[in-house]
Write an enzyme that holds these catalytic residues in place. Structure first.
Site, PDB file in Angstrom:
ATOM      1  N   CYS A 120      -9.568   8.833   3.501  1.00  0.00           N
ATOM      2  CA  CYS A 120      -9.182   7.427   3.621  1.00  0.00           C
ATOM      3  C   CYS A 120      -8.727   6.916   2.250  1.00  0.00           C
ATOM      4  O   CYS A 120      -9.093   7.463   1.219  1.00  0.00           O
ATOM      5  CB  CYS A 120     -10.405   6.633   4.085  1.00  0.00           C
ATOM      6  SG  CYS A 120     -10.123   4.856   4.175  1.00  0.00           S
ATOM      7  N   THR A 125      -9.837   4.463   0.842  1.00  0.00           N
ATOM      8  CA  THR A 125     -11.067   4.119   0.138  1.00  0.00           C
ATOM      9  C   THR A 125     -11.596   5.311  -0.644  1.00  0.00           C
ATOM     10  O   THR A 125     -12.087   5.170  -1.763  1.00  0.00           O
ATOM     11  CB  THR A 125     -12.134   3.644   1.153  1.00  0.00           C
ATOM     12  OG1 THR A 125     -11.547   2.639   1.971  1.00  0.00           O
ATOM     13  CG2 THR A 125     -13.347   3.081   0.448  1.00  0.00           C
ATOM     14  N   HIS A 171      -9.890   5.562  -3.862  1.00  0.00           N
ATOM     15  CA  HIS A 171     -10.424   4.616  -4.855  1.00  0.00           C
ATOM     16  C   HIS A 171     -11.683   5.195  -5.515  1.00  0.00           C
ATOM     17  O   HIS A 171     -11.855   5.111  -6.729  1.00  0.00           O
ATOM     18  CB  HIS A 171     -10.763   3.275  -4.188  1.00  0.00           C
ATOM     19  CG  HIS A 171      -9.560   2.460  -3.877  1.00  0.00           C
ATOM     20  ND1 HIS A 171      -8.838   1.789  -4.831  1.00  0.00           N
ATOM     21  CD2 HIS A 171      -8.921   2.228  -2.696  1.00  0.00           C
ATOM     22  CE1 HIS A 171      -7.827   1.159  -4.269  1.00  0.00           C
ATOM     23  NE2 HIS A 171      -7.836   1.418  -2.970  1.00  0.00           N
ATOM     24  N   CYS A 192     -20.624  -7.892  11.200  1.00  0.00           N
ATOM     25  CA  CYS A 192     -22.072  -8.031  10.958  1.00  0.00           C
ATOM     26  C   CYS A 192     -22.324  -8.483   9.520  1.00  0.00           C
ATOM     27  O   CYS A 192     -21.652  -8.030   8.589  1.00  0.00           O
ATOM     28  CB  CYS A 192     -22.739  -6.684  11.198  1.00  0.00           C
ATOM     29  SG  CYS A 192     -24.412  -6.542  10.555  1.00  0.00           S
ATOM     30  N   ASP A 246       8.795  -0.523   5.057  1.00  0.00           N
ATOM     31  CA  ASP A 246       8.088   0.017   3.901  1.00  0.00           C
ATOM     32  C   ASP A 246       9.140   0.144   2.794  1.00  0.00           C
ATOM     33  O   ASP A 246      10.323  -0.113   3.009  1.00  0.00           O
ATOM     34  CB  ASP A 246       7.469   1.384   4.233  1.00  0.00           C
ATOM     35  CG  ASP A 246       6.305   1.727   3.312  1.00  0.00           C
ATOM     36  OD1 ASP A 246       5.167   1.875   3.787  1.00  0.00           O
ATOM     37  OD2 ASP A 246       6.533   1.843   2.081  1.00  0.00           O
TER      38      ASP A 246
END
Lengths: 333, 333, 333, 333
Positions: free
Chosen positions: C24, C26, C29, C93, C181
């Protein structure tokens, strides 16, 4: 009446000390031991699925409540893994079990509830209210299944849930709420719940009066609480085209409808309603109560100690009560 | 002030004798002849787009009203054939014209309105109310753009539309309505409109107070009426995750937002709101008024004869008025 | 790369043997150890929150799956008792934890997952698909947050989630899907995903081309996947009045908007989107895949063995890959 | 067949030269001069409410079309001022009139239509398609009355509208579409419309097969096109709890339902459907056609010149046709 052991609880359960309970129509069916009861109920069983109380103790994994908390509970226990549960429609879970029907309930000093089903109540909600959140939730669910704000609605059938629905619809912003029943006693209670127009359904002029009250336009919605085929037909006839009919009352048997005239040509929407949305309904209800917008006192006609349960059931059977709340042995209202 | 000819009407128009009108913020902009006004307004023009009156006469093809009918009107005139018009979103018609901005309006004895835009009012709605249905409709549209019933809402900005929105949200079933502004005068009016909690936005504790008032959960919705960037940011920060922000107030210029923290991570929905839904908003409003649920008197602080329009505008400019209603020359409130 | 112990599981957990995982943004990162990662990640930690595998063993209370079942999982773990969880909005949540970020994840042979988060997959869904359901679910959630059927939509940003969104929007019934893009490589993949019109955002004619492609009406919806402020502004400008903008892409920093022109006057709705609806999104996605309607193969450009993770990350960093799926050590695609 | 004068048009009307028309089930009723026809039809009358053509000339106030434009029309003419019209529900207008039923229709060389009801068609939509937009619109309205994307739906009744509904549901993003009928001819057409599963309703295993096809979960929605009580009951029984039933088919007479089992306990929503939403349905349909997503050719089994209308009606009466399109005298298909 019997002495039963205090339920044992598992790691995700809560044991609740019952402070007040109330009698549901379903309890009357079981009390009368009708065919449905004989098929579903496996005695010995502690009945009772409308109640409130305080947390006595909890299983090891329970963190959301602590001893002494004032609580009620959703007594429909869902499986958590069927399609409906996964889609946020746990109230129509395919494997639903009901505490007080399928396992021991709240007509006792203690009741065991899964933590996920326990609802912590604002301490400023009166105990009597806490005991009737199950049927009040039915009324909230029915009203909130379509547009309310600024609408002209009717409630057909003024038993306890119908009476609650009058209050809910008004608190939730309906412009006008009509109410109908055939019992003068219940019509009087409907008036006390501040229905804008109370109609005796036995007169046969429901549709005419509803059209009149809405300037010839028809009702925006009908909350059907009676299960009576005539009420369903009249409700549909009095709806404006494009209105909604929300059906909570259970008809005794299948019945016929003129679908073309009453549903298709009018572009009506019909909602089948059961239980309470888990847990959207509870929060809507809680907000209406804790903010003081919803006053349901006129619908709670009797508060009696548990030992008078036979008297309570007799009153309900005779149609001489709205909602009856039971408090522990020896307590007075 | 000038003498103008009575408008001539076409076959589908209605000529209305003005009984009361009111002053919109837009009128103040035009009165001040700001840049926007210089670009849009083509003088000579009769201003005024908030009003009510009685039907004087109608074109040959008009059947929905008759002389003497008490009416107001939707002053946004839509084209009827663009995509939005065809999809039932006439309030965002691509070719919208506004009576009182793009053609002669209601600060006169007579005004010409297309029949489709005329709204017949219940005779039991007070005349003063009839004159402010345009901004009241803005408030209704904003409130009704998301859930209201049983919700905790805030109104940020308590000018006339914000004040109306407090009343509308409560009448339409909100559990609690918070209101914020920086003007003590307006906060006092918000209190009179029965906001449950009135917050001085200049104190910088809006988010904290809103969280506190909702038990740490956050608001279900914010009705933004100020156009102030800080109010938008605070409103978003005080929303619960999954809440909605409805934007009616027009910011003076583009402004920045921390989208990740305030919108995306919270799963918030933001609605841009303009005008009134044609004509859903009008019926919602009409039902709330005619049923007596909605009381907007505290927001109408002044009723003045037309000749005092300069004084009215001065009061509004000084922030010393809520809504000002103008009645014909020589009439007293 | 390190050797870690097989996770121990509790009574409501499932141990899954990982068959495929994917990388991903993430993860990139974290791999780059940026400021966000330094604040959130507590090493040592097994990363990886996109994966599929087979059930190895389960805790005593787990009944919904059995050993050998082919599964994936929702890696956002919700608390179950906050307001959002109770309202069926578990994806927002208040106490969300992410497996692979806040606790050990799936870049390993085994991963521990709470039973409620395990998703059993149709055996006819290919393994590679099973590994990318997390980002595919982001695309489904974004697309399904507004009307799709018969609509003209645009996807701005054609990274993996954007590419998936093109396929999802088409499979879910959009009339036309535009894609934009600035990377020629990604635009080529968008073409392979069968976007109806592929636009190079660097040319600055997105709004003009989108208006043209919709007969001058504008787009019904924009699925924003880039986090680029210009894409957000262009997306809003190209929306028809009344359209919707669904924001999933995370902007790097706060940015400015002309709210009046782009949101309020147009009556636009903006949705902040995060995660996947639990578990509505999963069923929508599952139905689209198992029915064969949704083909995402062109978006999965590389399938590589786990030992080539550095190479995979280099490809992703260089913008030379769509979605990269990792299979266990030594396996070839 | 008779010679009639070319209709005269008013200032807001359009005169259309008919290029193709089609025969509706209603036309068959009138042709058979049944009881309904005797009560409603006032001869002499030109029938025909499904057609397309080109604009011949327009009234002075018409600006939305010009001579030569390729058009069809919504033949339900609404009053514009009843509550439903004002609420954007013109398809259930209280004063609805139908062109071809209540006034002269399209089985002629020319037909007069109010400009607001004329729909300009993309020139790339084939003429035959233009003639069947009325029933295709019924199918679109029915399908779009609930969730479609990613859903498992069934169409019960495969007459022309049912056949169209199969195509619409698939084009609009349904995961799977089941179709049922009792006629082998129609089931074959359903197959050609690419229904995923075609069920012979006479076998009595609809519910079982539908449950099987949905992995035991049940259908998300049923589009009821037959008016057959058994199809309605089976459709409800095969719905998953929380599903929707959209009723377009007109039952011949009132019929009975087990409301508890089929509607209330399942939390089902039932929609009555009539006509086409004005004009949302038209745009949805137009987008699906002009984008090439929706192919309805297999449902149009016959294209015949107008002089063969008797033959066409015989075919329809014998159940040996899907949709029949009529082209002008002397033209061949």
């Amino acid at each position: 009446m019997d002495t039963v052991a205090i339920p044992t609880i598992g790691p995700t359960d809560v044991l609740v000390r019952v402070k007040a309970a109330s009698i549901c129509g379903t309890d009357l069916h079981i009390y009368g031991w009708d065919r449905w009861s004989q098929g579903r109920i496996k005695p010995p069983l502690t009945l009772g699925h409308e109640f409130c109380g305080t947390v006595e103790r909890m299983g090891d994994e329970v963190t959301a409540v602590k001893p002494g908390d004032f609580v009620s509970a959703e007594m429909h226990v869902n499986c958590g893994h069927c399609r409906q549960c996964r889609l946020g429609q746990a109230h129509i879970c395919q494997n639903l079990r009901i505490i007080g029907i399928d396992q021991d309930g709240a007509f006792a000093d203690f009741v065991r509830i899964p933590a996920s089903n326990v609802i912590k109540l604002d301490p400023d909600i009166p105990e009597h209210y806490g005991a009737i959140l199950d049927p009040l939730g039915n009324a909230v669910h029915t009203a909130f299944s379509g547009a309310i704000s600024g609408c002209n609605l009717a409630v057909t059938g003024c038993g306890p849930i119908g009476l609650f629905a009058i209050g809910v619809a008004k608190a939730a912003g309906a412009a006008r709420v009509l109410a109908s029943d055939i019992s003068p006693y219940r019509l009087e209670l409907a008036r006390k719940m501040k229905a804008d127009l109370v109609l005796d359904a036995s007169r046969g002029d429901f549709v005419e009066r509803a059209m009149e009250a809405t300037g010839g336009v028809g009702l925006d919605g009908v909350l059907e609480m009676s299960g009576n085929p005539a009420a369903v037909r009249d409700g549909l006839a009095a709806l404006r085209s494009g209105g909604r009919l929300s059906l909570l009352g259970l008809p005794k048997e299948p019945f016929e409808l003129d679908w073309n005239r009453l549903v298709i040509f009018k572009g009506v929407t019909v909602h089948g309603i059961i239980g309470r949305r888990m847990y959207e309904t509870w929060y809507q209800m809680h907000n209406l109560l804790s903010s003081g917008r919803l006053d349901i006192r006129p619908a709670i006609t009797h508060v009696m100690p548990m030992e008078k349960i036979d008297e309570a059931i007799a009153l309900l059977g005779a149609g001489k009560a709205g909602k009856v709340v039971l408090v522990p042995w020896g307590e007075e209202a």
